[in-house]
Design a protein around this motif. Structure first.
Motif, PDB file in Angstrom:
ATOM      1  N   ILE A 178       0.857  -1.185   0.000  1.00  0.00           N
ATOM      2  CA  ILE A 178       0.000   0.000   0.000  1.00  0.00           C
ATOM      3  C   ILE A 178       0.892   1.234   0.000  1.00  0.00           C
ATOM      4  CG2 ILE A 178      -1.970  -1.128   1.139  1.00  0.00           C
ATOM      5  CD1 ILE A 178      -1.141   0.280   3.736  1.00  0.00           C
ATOM      6  N   GLN A 179       0.467   2.257  -0.703  1.00  0.00           N
ATOM      7  CA  GLN A 179       1.206   3.503  -0.786  1.00  0.00           C
ATOM      8  C   GLN A 179       0.237   4.682  -0.755  1.00  0.00           C
ATOM      9  OE1 GLN A 179       4.496   4.128  -0.714  1.00  0.00           O
ATOM     10  NE2 GLN A 179       4.918   1.924  -0.483  1.00  0.00           N
ATOM     11  N   TYR A 180       0.660   5.768  -0.144  1.00  0.00           N
ATOM     12  CA  TYR A 180      -0.119   6.999  -0.124  1.00  0.00           C
ATOM     13  C   TYR A 180       0.809   8.145   0.271  1.00  0.00           C
ATOM     14  CZ  TYR A 180      -0.783   4.509   4.349  1.00  0.00           C
ATOM     15  OH  TYR A 180      -0.605   3.749   5.482  1.00  0.00           O
ATOM     16  N   THR A 181       0.344   9.357   0.072  1.00  0.00           N
ATOM     17  CA  THR A 181       1.167  10.541   0.290  1.00  0.00           C
ATOM     18  C   THR A 181       0.688  11.333   1.492  1.00  0.00           C
ATOM     19  OG1 THR A 181       1.612  10.709  -2.082  1.00  0.00           O
ATOM     20  CG2 THR A 181       1.986  12.693  -0.758  1.00  0.00           C
ATOM     21  N   HIS A 182       1.651  11.784   2.284  1.00  0.00           N
ATOM     22  CA  HIS A 182       1.338  12.563   3.483  1.00  0.00           C
ATOM     23  C   HIS A 182       1.233  14.047   3.154  1.00  0.00           C
ATOM     24  CE1 HIS A 182       2.854  14.398   7.498  1.00  0.00           C
ATOM     25  NE2 HIS A 182       1.534  14.234   7.550  1.00  0.00           N
ATOM     26  N   ILE A 183       0.160  14.684   3.641  1.00  0.00           N
ATOM     27  CA  ILE A 183      -0.003  16.133   3.498  1.00  0.00           C
ATOM     28  C   ILE A 183      -0.185  16.716   4.901  1.00  0.00           C
ATOM     29  CG2 ILE A 183      -1.377  18.003   2.522  1.00  0.00           C
ATOM     30  CD1 ILE A 183      -2.188  16.157   0.291  1.00  0.00           C
ATOM     31  N   PRO A 184       0.867  17.334   5.450  1.00  0.00           N
ATOM     32  CA  PRO A 184       0.754  17.916   6.790  1.00  0.00           C
ATOM     33  C   PRO A 184       0.061  19.277   6.755  1.00  0.00           C
ATOM     34  CG  PRO A 184       2.976  18.209   5.945  1.00  0.00           C
ATOM     35  CD  PRO A 184       2.239  17.410   4.913  1.00  0.00           C
ATOM     36  N   PHE A 185      -0.726  19.541   7.798  1.00  0.00           N
ATOM     37  CA  PHE A 185      -1.420  20.823   7.910  1.00  0.00           C
ATOM     38  C   PHE A 185      -0.936  21.551   9.164  1.00  0.00           C
ATOM     39  CE2 PHE A 185      -4.026  18.551   4.951  1.00  0.00           C
ATOM     40  CZ  PHE A 185      -4.586  19.520   4.125  1.00  0.00           C
ATOM     41  N   GLY A 186      -1.539  22.686   9.439  1.00  0.00           N
ATOM     42  CA  GLY A 186      -1.118  23.501  10.567  1.00  0.00           C
ATOM     43  C   GLY A 186      -1.749  23.118  11.884  1.00  0.00           C
ATOM     44  N   GLY A 187      -2.240  21.916  12.003  1.00  0.00           N
ATOM     45  CA  GLY A 187      -2.870  21.448  13.232  1.00  0.00           C
ATOM     46  C   GLY A 187      -3.980  20.463  12.916  1.00  0.00           C
ATOM     47  N   PRO A 188      -4.438  19.697  13.909  1.00  0.00           N
ATOM     48  CA  PRO A 188      -5.490  18.699  13.688  1.00  0.00           C
ATOM     49  C   PRO A 188      -6.789  19.282  13.154  1.00  0.00           C
ATOM     50  CG  PRO A 188      -4.411  18.346  15.790  1.00  0.00           C
ATOM     51  CD  PRO A 188      -3.915  19.656  15.283  1.00  0.00           C
ATOM     52  N   SER A 189      -7.160  20.490  13.585  1.00  0.00           N
ATOM     53  CA  SER A 189      -8.413  21.100  13.120  1.00  0.00           C
ATOM     54  C   SER A 189      -8.357  21.394  11.626  1.00  0.00           C
ATOM     55  CB  SER A 189      -8.710  22.386  13.894  1.00  0.00           C
ATOM     56  OG  SER A 189      -8.919  22.117  15.260  1.00  0.00           O
ATOM     57  N   GLU A 190      -7.211  21.899  11.148  1.00  0.00           N
ATOM     58  CA  GLU A 190      -7.056  22.175   9.725  1.00  0.00           C
ATOM     59  C   GLU A 190      -7.088  20.883   8.918  1.00  0.00           C
ATOM     60  OE1 GLU A 190      -3.836  24.658   8.536  1.00  0.00           O
ATOM     61  OE2 GLU A 190      -4.164  26.130  10.136  1.00  0.00           O
ATOM     62  N   ALA A 191      -6.469  19.845   9.458  1.00  0.00           N
ATOM     63  CA  ALA A 191      -6.472  18.554   8.771  1.00  0.00           C
ATOM     64  C   ALA A 191      -7.897  18.008   8.666  1.00  0.00           C
ATOM     65  CB  ALA A 191      -5.575  17.569   9.518  1.00  0.00           C
ATOM     66  N   MET A 192      -8.665  18.135   9.755  1.00  0.00           N
ATOM     67  CA  MET A 192     -10.048  17.666   9.742  1.00  0.00           C
ATOM     68  C   MET A 192     -10.877  18.452   8.729  1.00  0.00           C
ATOM     69  SD  MET A 192     -12.390  15.590  10.938  1.00  0.00           S
ATOM     70  CE  MET A 192     -11.909  14.953  12.554  1.00  0.00           C
TER      71      MET A 192
END
Length: 326
Positions: free
Chosen positions: A180-194
């Motif tokens: 399995i493969q996928y790409t990580h996209i980090p955001f500025g905090g859990p709320s932004e990611a949600m």
């Protein structure tokens, strides 16, 4: 005769020092205790610190003052405690971030998480849940894995930051499940990611169970599996990843009490007993249950073993995922 007198004097000095140490330990505490939280006010970590501080203040008959010292990936507050006097009056509310993840992601950490602290007790565990966007073409964890394997377009996932528990949970899954493969996209905090997940800008994410319940029940996202070893009361119909085809898979955030190394054993044992007793307090449990955390009762030795295992586990994931050091 002179040698005999010297031996008697030395023995008296030794006994006097031992008596003084024992007396000091029995008097502990005789002033305020400072509990350092290496994060900003708010959130589960701060709530845990203030809830237990209130309980311990009553038990110890001395104020337990919570001090927030955020910054540098939680290392500022942790380093402050590591460099403090080992007298039991400066404690740390440490986490998987301070003791298992961040130090291993730094070129040069300001402290050694395994050697510069004396573990006292565990406060709690909190699990993550695997969420997918509302229109994701899978409704179970097994379907999720099959879709990733067969997808022609590489999927992406969100996290609040590089090196967060949510980030490493996805990387651990990639290690445990082949092909399995996928790409990580980090955001500025859990709320932004949600928000990105709800908006359909990313395909999936791992996040704290407590933070996901309302979004799941509202139908804005779909919960496929939890990362705890057992199902949770908040999402009783959502299976664990371990029971869904990945035996032994477990990812938990955790909170524990630490003192500087060389803190007297009598002091850490006393604090351990009081923290463990506080876990059974109905008022405290009512508050902590609202944060969806799991109580843990460990001895100092069990806490140390748990922390060491977590350090080794996440160090292996960090290296396997080739996460660059900061």
């Amino acid at each position: 005769m002179m040698l005999k007198k010297l031996l008697i004097v030395a023995g008296c000095i030794s006994m006097g020092a031992l008596s003084a140490t024992t007396h000091a330990a029995s008097e502990y505490p005789n002033k305020s205790i400072h509990l350092t939280v290496p994060f900003a006010a708010g959130g589960v970590t701060d709530l845990t610190a203030r809830t237990f501080a209130k309980q311990l203040s009553g038990s110890l008959k001395q104020p337990v003052i919570v001090e927030n010292r955020p910054g540098a990936g939680a290392t500022i507050g942790a380093n402050h405690v590591a460099k403090s006097s080992p007298d039991g009056y400066t404690l740390l509310l440490g986490t998987n971030v301070t003791h298992a993840i961040t130090p291993q992601m730094m070129q040069k950490a300001p402290y050694n998480p395994l050697e510069d602290f004396q573990p006292i007790a565990m406060f709690s565990l909190n699990g993550n849940v695997l969420l997918v966007k509302q229109d994701f073409p899978a409704n179970t964890f097994e379907e999720f894995i099959d879709y990733i394997r067969n997808s022609k377009n590489e999927l992406n996932y969100a996290s609040g930051s590089i090196g967060s528990s949510a980030h490493l949970a996805a990387e651990l899954l990639k290690i445990e499940v082949k092909d399995i493969q996928y790409t990580h996209i980090p955001f500025g905090g859990p709320s932004e990611a949600m928000s990105a997940l709800i908006g359909g800008h990313v395909d999936f994410m791992f996040t704290n169970i407590g933070a996901a319940v309302s979004q799941t029940k509202s139908g804005k996202v779909k919960a496929l599996a939890v990362t705890t070893s057992k199902r949770t009361t908040e999402l009783p119909n959502v299976p664990t990843i371990a029971e869904s085809g990945v035996p032994g898979f477990e990812v938990v955030g955790w909170l524990a009490a630490f003192a500087p190394k060389n803190t007297p054993s009598a002091t850490t044992q006393k604090l351990n007993a009081l923290i463990n007793a506080a876990q059974k307090n109905p008022e405290l449990r009512k508050t902590m249950d609202t944060a969806s955390v799991i109580p843990v009762i460990y001895t100092p030795e069990e806490t140390a073993t748990f922390v060491k295992n977590e350090y080794e586990k996440w160090g292996n994931v960090i290296r396997a995922a080739n996460i660059p050091k900061m």
